[in-house]
Design an enzyme around this catalytic site. Sequence first.
Site, mmCIF file in Angstrom:
data_model
loop_
_atom_site.group_PDB
_atom_site.id
_atom_site.type_symbol
_atom_site.label_atom_id
_atom_site.label_comp_id
_atom_site.label_asym_id
_atom_site.label_seq_id
_atom_site.Cartn_x
_atom_site.Cartn_y
_atom_site.Cartn_z
ATOM 1 N N SER A 21 0.525 -0.815 -0.208
ATOM 2 C CA SER A 21 0.106 -0.274 -0.006
ATOM 3 C C SER A 21 0.544 1.519 -0.194
ATOM 4 O O SER A 21 0.308 2.428 -0.502
ATOM 5 C CB SER A 21 -1.276 0.132 1.277
ATOM 6 O OG SER A 21 -0.321 0.018 2.289
ATOM 7 N N GLU A 198 -16.208 10.640 9.781
ATOM 8 C CA GLU A 198 -16.295 10.848 11.492
ATOM 9 C C GLU A 198 -14.751 11.029 11.215
ATOM 10 O O GLU A 198 -14.307 11.254 12.350
ATOM 11 C CB GLU A 198 -16.823 9.518 11.725
ATOM 12 C CG GLU A 198 -18.425 9.310 12.055
ATOM 13 C CD GLU A 198 -18.417 7.682 12.567
ATOM 14 O OE1 GLU A 198 -17.872 7.397 12.725
ATOM 15 O OE2 GLU A 198 -19.539 7.738 11.870
ATOM 16 N N HIS A 205 -0.002 5.163 6.423
ATOM 17 C CA HIS A 205 -0.734 5.785 5.112
ATOM 18 C C HIS A 205 -0.560 6.776 4.309
ATOM 19 O O HIS A 205 -0.688 8.287 5.324
ATOM 20 C CB HIS A 205 -1.910 5.160 4.678
ATOM 21 C CG HIS A 205 -1.681 4.061 4.901
ATOM 22 N ND1 HIS A 205 -2.360 2.617 5.551
ATOM 23 C CD2 HIS A 205 -1.272 2.274 3.406
ATOM 24 C CE1 HIS A 205 -3.099 1.210 5.174
ATOM 25 N NE2 HIS A 205 -1.395 0.712 4.571
#
Length: 266
Positions: A21, A198, A205
Amino acid sequence: MRCDGNLSPAGPPRIFLAGGSAVVTREMSKAPMTGWGQVLHLFLAPEVEVVNCARAGASTRTFSDRGRLDWILANIRPGDYLLASFGINDGKPEEWLRTEAYGDFPVYLRRFIDGARERNAHPVLVSPHERDTHDVHGNLPQSITEYVMAQAGVAAECSVPYIDLYGQSRGWWAELGPEGVRPFFVHLGPNEHPNYPEGFHDPGHLVPAGAIACARFVAYSLVAEQIIPAHWARDLDRRHFPPDAVTWLDDATHEALTRARTLGKG
């Protein structure tokens, strides 16, 4: 040029990216998360294709065993480059994901190196960036040292170019401190971004600022270490990019590419 569709049958050498990622090109529903591979093209000449095959959550084990490396090796041409950046997910506890830093992690890394070389392409190892691991005292504990050291060892043993993004980013984050590094990672308050109404905090990341900083260093290192010709790079000293310079794939395209760029099941 970022290549998010069909590959050119011939033309200038291409840069294939393999990783997790930290490298992946994100989809719109994950914005503002951004992988450094998603913005690497900002620092390369337009004729250079970046083929980002990174998969969120991948380790060397899953990337190889699930056919993603096979897909790269089936499409890579002589003269192309393969940048592999792993280590964070390899250190996770799940048995199906994990490798041991001084056990099978180097074995899997050699699959990337040997596969590229057998096809007269150029392998390059890139250590992962450090995460925002600042503790309550403002210290920055090291998180994946064993895997970084193991990767550097494999690069030396195999005479493969090695880009130490971990060491560079760790120096940056330590110098910036806990507050200074926040704009580089996902730290969102409520209603700050429509994808996370929220709020959301993810110290692992990157957002565009962090991804651009890491991509700049990778591109700079490719030139400085004479891995690629200097004229392939551009804008290495550019400090600011307009907001629309960073783009995300629509979710359908992202899913289609994720499914297409494998010869296996993952």
